[in-house]
Design an enzyme around this catalytic site. Structure first.
Site, PDB file in Angstrom:
ATOM      1  N   HIS A 174       1.035   4.582  -2.456  1.00  0.00           N
ATOM      2  CA  HIS A 174       1.058   5.937  -3.556  1.00  0.00           C
ATOM      3  C   HIS A 174       2.386   6.191  -3.619  1.00  0.00           C
ATOM      4  O   HIS A 174       3.334   7.652  -2.874  1.00  0.00           O
ATOM      5  CB  HIS A 174       0.115   6.814  -3.029  1.00  0.00           C
ATOM      6  CG  HIS A 174      -0.983   6.236  -2.674  1.00  0.00           C
ATOM      7  ND1 HIS A 174      -2.749   6.269  -3.145  1.00  0.00           N
ATOM      8  CD2 HIS A 174      -2.037   5.640  -1.061  1.00  0.00           C
ATOM      9  CE1 HIS A 174      -3.390   5.600  -2.205  1.00  0.00           C
ATOM     10  NE2 HIS A 174      -2.712   5.464  -1.361  1.00  0.00           N
TER      11      HIS A 174
ATOM     12  N   ASP B 133       1.548   4.370   2.615  1.00  0.00           N
ATOM     13  CA  ASP B 133       0.738   4.514   2.567  1.00  0.00           C
ATOM     14  C   ASP B 133       1.128   6.147   2.007  1.00  0.00           C
ATOM     15  O   ASP B 133       1.741   5.560   0.390  1.00  0.00           O
ATOM     16  CB  ASP B 133      -0.594   5.042   3.647  1.00  0.00           C
ATOM     17  CG  ASP B 133      -1.631   5.505   3.329  1.00  0.00           C
ATOM     18  OD1 ASP B 133      -1.682   5.610   1.649  1.00  0.00           O
ATOM     19  OD2 ASP B 133      -2.897   5.973   3.635  1.00  0.00           O
ATOM     20  N   ASP B 134       1.486   6.857   2.556  1.00  0.00           N
ATOM     21  CA  ASP B 134       2.246   8.266   1.558  1.00  0.00           C
ATOM     22  C   ASP B 134       3.721   8.655   2.207  1.00  0.00           C
ATOM     23  O   ASP B 134       3.017   9.714   3.539  1.00  0.00           O
ATOM     24  CB  ASP B 134       0.942   9.597   2.007  1.00  0.00           C
ATOM     25  CG  ASP B 134      -0.145   8.764   0.740  1.00  0.00           C
ATOM     26  OD1 ASP B 134       0.011   8.666  -0.261  1.00  0.00           O
ATOM     27  OD2 ASP B 134      -0.818   9.020   1.404  1.00  0.00           O
TER      28      ASP B 134
ATOM     29  N   HIS C 275       0.345  -0.774  -0.123  1.00  0.00           N
ATOM     30  CA  HIS C 275      -0.113   0.223   0.227  1.00  0.00           C
ATOM     31  C   HIS C 275       1.029   1.078   0.058  1.00  0.00           C
ATOM     32  O   HIS C 275       1.247   1.791   1.031  1.00  0.00           O
ATOM     33  CB  HIS C 275      -1.317  -0.070   1.666  1.00  0.00           C
ATOM     34  CG  HIS C 275      -1.734   0.910   1.054  1.00  0.00           C
ATOM     35  ND1 HIS C 275      -2.842   0.427   1.925  1.00  0.00           N
ATOM     36  CD2 HIS C 275      -1.646   2.093   0.867  1.00  0.00           C
ATOM     37  CE1 HIS C 275      -4.272   1.989   1.780  1.00  0.00           C
ATOM     38  NE2 HIS C 275      -3.799   3.167   0.670  1.00  0.00           N
TER      39      HIS C 275
ATOM     40  N   HIS D 270      -9.580   0.855  -1.376  1.00  0.00           N
ATOM     41  CA  HIS D 270      -9.643   1.453   0.131  1.00  0.00           C
ATOM     42  C   HIS D 270     -11.123   1.491   0.128  1.00  0.00           C
ATOM     43  O   HIS D 270     -11.669   2.075  -0.201  1.00  0.00           O
ATOM     44  CB  HIS D 270      -9.324   3.451  -0.288  1.00  0.00           C
ATOM     45  CG  HIS D 270      -7.696   3.498  -0.162  1.00  0.00           C
ATOM     46  ND1 HIS D 270      -6.607   3.057  -1.145  1.00  0.00           N
ATOM     47  CD2 HIS D 270      -7.244   4.494   0.499  1.00  0.00           C
ATOM     48  CE1 HIS D 270      -5.314   3.442  -1.506  1.00  0.00           C
ATOM     49  NE2 HIS D 270      -6.094   4.610  -0.519  1.00  0.00           N
TER      50      HIS D 270
ATOM     51  N   GLU E 113     -11.395   3.692   5.937  1.00  0.00           N
ATOM     52  CA  GLU E 113     -10.151   4.321   6.183  1.00  0.00           C
ATOM     53  C   GLU E 113     -10.903   5.323   7.093  1.00  0.00           C
ATOM     54  O   GLU E 113     -10.916   5.303   8.509  1.00  0.00           O
ATOM     55  CB  GLU E 113      -9.903   4.710   4.945  1.00  0.00           C
ATOM     56  CG  GLU E 113      -8.352   5.822   5.696  1.00  0.00           C
ATOM     57  CD  GLU E 113      -7.797   6.268   4.864  1.00  0.00           C
ATOM     58  OE1 GLU E 113      -8.066   6.821   3.646  1.00  0.00           O
ATOM     59  OE2 GLU E 113      -6.716   7.004   5.184  1.00  0.00           O
TER      60      GLU E 113
END
Ligand code: HPA
Ligand code: ZN
Length: 339
Positions: free
Chosen positions: A18, A279-280, A16, A198, A201
């Site tokens: 991005h 994630d980011d 996961h 997703h 969340e």
């Protein structure tokens, strides 16, 4: 061995991530200058200072702005190559990375410019770092399904030969339930793509159930709120559904009030195939290993939990059986050597 080195030595996959969320402040500044893109920051420190979020939308606003510095194929290459270097140093042996084609085509950047730059860096990473990888395209759920279909059409040649391996769903979750994309997911499944979304969340447990039942996803990205529905948790556990959990993201976006109350351990105890991901990472204060270390300390995870998380990440990947087995054997060797 200290905890960080110990976890680093464990072969693992990141599922996961991005790519547009891995533009480090220094890289963002450099690309903004190189491409003459106006961003409202004069230094990397100013970007870091802007990374204060109370909910998902705060982050998405900055994330959308940040990705505008990406313009040329080499920008996508550089971004992807830098991420691979970093995650390989964290002990990742495999990654499945997302990109958001609509965030590029809407600015006039051809789909191929983004995809080709990313794919060239992934190929380079396999050669130079020995890290295996797959590319997943995400569509923005706050846009229409027709817009998603347009992105899917751009992707057709890449889907046909599996340079793009999967379809996902991201961006603003609330008010955009998975079922909105039921036809697109059916088409993607028909075309042979693996499916993720997703869900849970910020959105409710029912969105997780919808992603499973209406979109037939192979994995859930996040999935935290599934824990609100014990019957759903049992169903996810029985199906062996992988959840790609992102501890530092959850902390920074207020999905959890603090890491001590992060549900990762409860997920494992409930028999859910949870994994740890960043994630980011450029926006949430940590890459893959930082996430492992932070959540291990906060929840007092044991070595057995960490091995389970590493195994889950390989088992939940979209690698073929022989590659999956090879990676699992690498974990076995590390565990055996560790005693
Ligand atoms: N949630 C939704 N959309 C996103 C995220 C996320 O964590 N990261 C990048 N786009
Ligand atoms: Zn995400």
């Amino acid at each position: 061995m200290d905890l960080r080195s110990h976890i680093r030595a464990l072969p693992k996959a990141e599922l996961h991530l991005h790519l547009e969320g891995a533009i480090d402040p220094e890289l963002m500044m450099r690309l903004a200058v190189r491409n003459n893109v106006d961003i409202p920051f004069r230094s990397a420190d100013e970007i870091r200072a802007a990374c204060r979020f109370t909910r998902l939308q705060d982050f998405l606003d900055l994330y959308h702005q940040g990705m505008t510095v990406l313009r040329a194929e080499e920008d996508y290459f550089e971004l992807t190559a830098a991420y691979l270097e970093r995650v390989a140093a964290d002990g990742a042996v495999h990654v499945e990375v997302f990109f958001d084609p609509q965030g590029h085509t809407a600015r006039g950047i051809p789909f191929a410019t983004a995809a080709d730059g990313i794919l060239a860096a992934l190929a380079d990473g396999r050669e130079r770092l020995g890290i295996t990888s797959l590319l997943i395209m995400n569509v923005w759920r706050d846009l229409s399904e027709d817009d998603g279909f347009a992105a899917f059409r751009h992707a057709e040649p890449y889907v046909a030969d599996r340079r793009i391996a999967g379809l996902g769903l991201d961006s603003t979750e609330i008010d955009h339930p998975p079922a909105k994309f039921e036809r697109l997911y059916a088409a993607a499944r028909e075309a042979g793509l693996r499916l993720v979304a997703h869900a849970g969340e910020e959105g409710p447990a029912s969105y997780v159930a919808e992603a499973v039942d209406r979109l037939a996803v192979d994995r859930i990205d996040h999935g935290n709120r599934a824990l609100d529905d014990p019957a759903l948790v049992r169903r996810l556990a029985e199906r062996g559904m992988t959840l790609t959990v992102c501890p530092l993201s959850n902390l920074r976006l207020g999905v959890v009030p603090d890491l001590q109350r992060h549900p990762l351990k409860r997920m494992l105890d409930a028999g859910l195939k949870a994994t740890v991901n960043s994630d980011d990472p450029a926006y949430f204060g940590g890459y893959l290993l930082d996430n492992f270390v932070a959540v291990t300390e906060a929840l007092e995870l044991e070595w057995a939990d960490l091995v389970t998380l590493a195994r889950n990440s390989i088992e939940g990947s979209f690698l073929d059986d022989s590659a999956r087995t090879a990676h699992l054997e690498r974990i076995d060797r590390v565990v055996a050597a560790d005693g």
